[in-house]
Each structure stands twice: as C-alpha cells, then as structure tokens.
Design a protein around this motif. Structure first.
Motif, PDB file in Angstrom:
ATOM      1  N   GLU A   1     -14.237   4.118  25.623  1.00 42.24           N
ATOM      2  CA  GLU A   1     -12.790   4.224  25.301  1.00 42.24           C
ATOM      3  C   GLU A   1     -11.812   3.073  25.669  1.00 42.24           C
ATOM      4  OE1 GLU A   1     -11.814   8.090  27.497  1.00 42.24           O
ATOM      5  OE2 GLU A   1     -13.329   9.141  26.355  1.00 42.24           O
TER       6      GLU A   1
ATOM      7  N   GLU B   1     -15.280   6.450  29.697  1.00 43.71           N
ATOM      8  CA  GLU B   1     -13.878   6.017  29.723  1.00 43.71           C
ATOM      9  C   GLU B   1     -13.577   4.543  29.617  1.00 43.71           C
ATOM     10  OE1 GLU B   1     -11.465   8.256  32.634  1.00 43.71           O
ATOM     11  OE2 GLU B   1     -13.084   9.535  32.549  1.00 43.71           O
TER      12      GLU B   1
ATOM     13  N   ARG C   1     -18.691   8.246  33.948  1.00 44.37           N
ATOM     14  CA  ARG C   1     -17.325   8.021  33.718  1.00 44.37           C
ATOM     15  C   ARG C   1     -17.096   6.980  33.438  1.00 44.37           C
ATOM     16  NH1 ARG C   1     -12.086   8.268  37.772  1.00 44.37           N
ATOM     17  NH2 ARG C   1     -10.666   8.445  36.294  1.00 44.37           N
TER      18      ARG C   1
ATOM     19  N   ASN D   1     -10.545   2.114  28.378  1.00 39.66           N
ATOM     20  CA  ASN D   1      -9.436   2.461  29.378  1.00 39.66           C
ATOM     21  C   ASN D   1      -9.410   1.479  30.701  1.00 39.66           C
ATOM     22  OD1 ASN D   1      -7.796   3.620  31.470  1.00 39.66           O
ATOM     23  ND2 ASN D   1      -8.234   5.805  30.433  1.00 39.66           N
TER      24      ASN D   1
END
Length: 140
Positions: A22, A18, A14, A24
């Motif tokens: 990404e 993420e 994860r 995040n």
C-alpha cells in the motif's frame, strides 16, 4: 503456541501489506527501528531506513502501481521472522531503466527480519530480481 512469535509474524505481515503493497509511509515509520540496517542493500546503496522505503516507493511502486505481496510461508524463532513471499504487479512504469512491458512481473523473495521492541531492526534477503530484469531486457 508462543504469543510473542505470533506477534512478530503479524508485524512482518503488516509491513508487507501496509508498507510494501500500500505504500504507507506512516506505518513504515511506526515499524522501523531508528538504527535499522539492511544487510542486503547493494554495495554503495543506502542500507538504512531511507534506502528501504526508497526501494518500495521509489523503484517498485512506480514500475508496478498495482503491486501485490503474497506471503507463502513464515517461520519465527526468537526475535527473527523468515518470510517466503512473492511480489508481483503489472510492469506499467520504468523499472530500473527498462521501459514498461505491460506484462505481469513476479519476484520471489525470502526475507529474514530481526525485530527489536516490535520494530524492524535488521533485514537480510534474497530474491530473483536479477533474473526478472534479465527476462524483461531480453523481451525488449
């Protein structure tokens, strides 16, 4: 199959998807222990949480906005997860002082993460970034 080991591997997957891929920051904050330490930070660099997110969102993402993380292998034991992965993207932004080449960059990485209560507590890693940077400099 040990469920906790699988959960630990999922947390690292994860993080790679993420946070690194990404960008995040909210998930980054969720997955980082407040006392996190990066044992692989360059000498004199910030080896805490802020230094880690700056590497991703301040160095890698501006250089390769289409960044991708491919996990090749993971091994978990106790509270440690070792991940062999590749970070790649198109070099369209300044990368550590190197002007955009518009070529595909590929960085091989092996990370070891110690998790504490489902969060990143410690990190050790090796990569071939110096080789990648040398190739980019030679091609200018």
């Amino acid at each position: 199959m040990d469920l906790q080991l699988e959960k630990n591997k999922e947390i690292v997957r994860r993080f790679n998807k993420e946070v690194i891929e990404e960008g995040n920051v909210e998930v980054f904050e969720e997955l980082m222990d407040e006392h996190f330490i990066n044992h692989s930070a360059p000498q004199g660099a910030d080896n805490r949480k802020q230094g880690m997110i700056n590497t991703f969102n301040g160095v890698l993402r501006p250089a390769m906005p289409d960044i991708q993380v491919t996990i090749l292998q993971q091994i978990a034991e106790g509270d440690l997860v070792t991940t062999r992965k590749n970070i790649s993207g198109t070099h369209t932004g300044n990368f550590m002082g190197i002007a955009p080449s518009h070529r595909r960059i590929s960085i091989d990485v092996i990370d070891i993460v110690r998790l504490k209560n489902g969060k990143y507590a410690e990190h050790w890693g090796i990569n071939n970034l110096s080789v990648v940077l040398a190739h980019l400099k030679n091609d200018q």
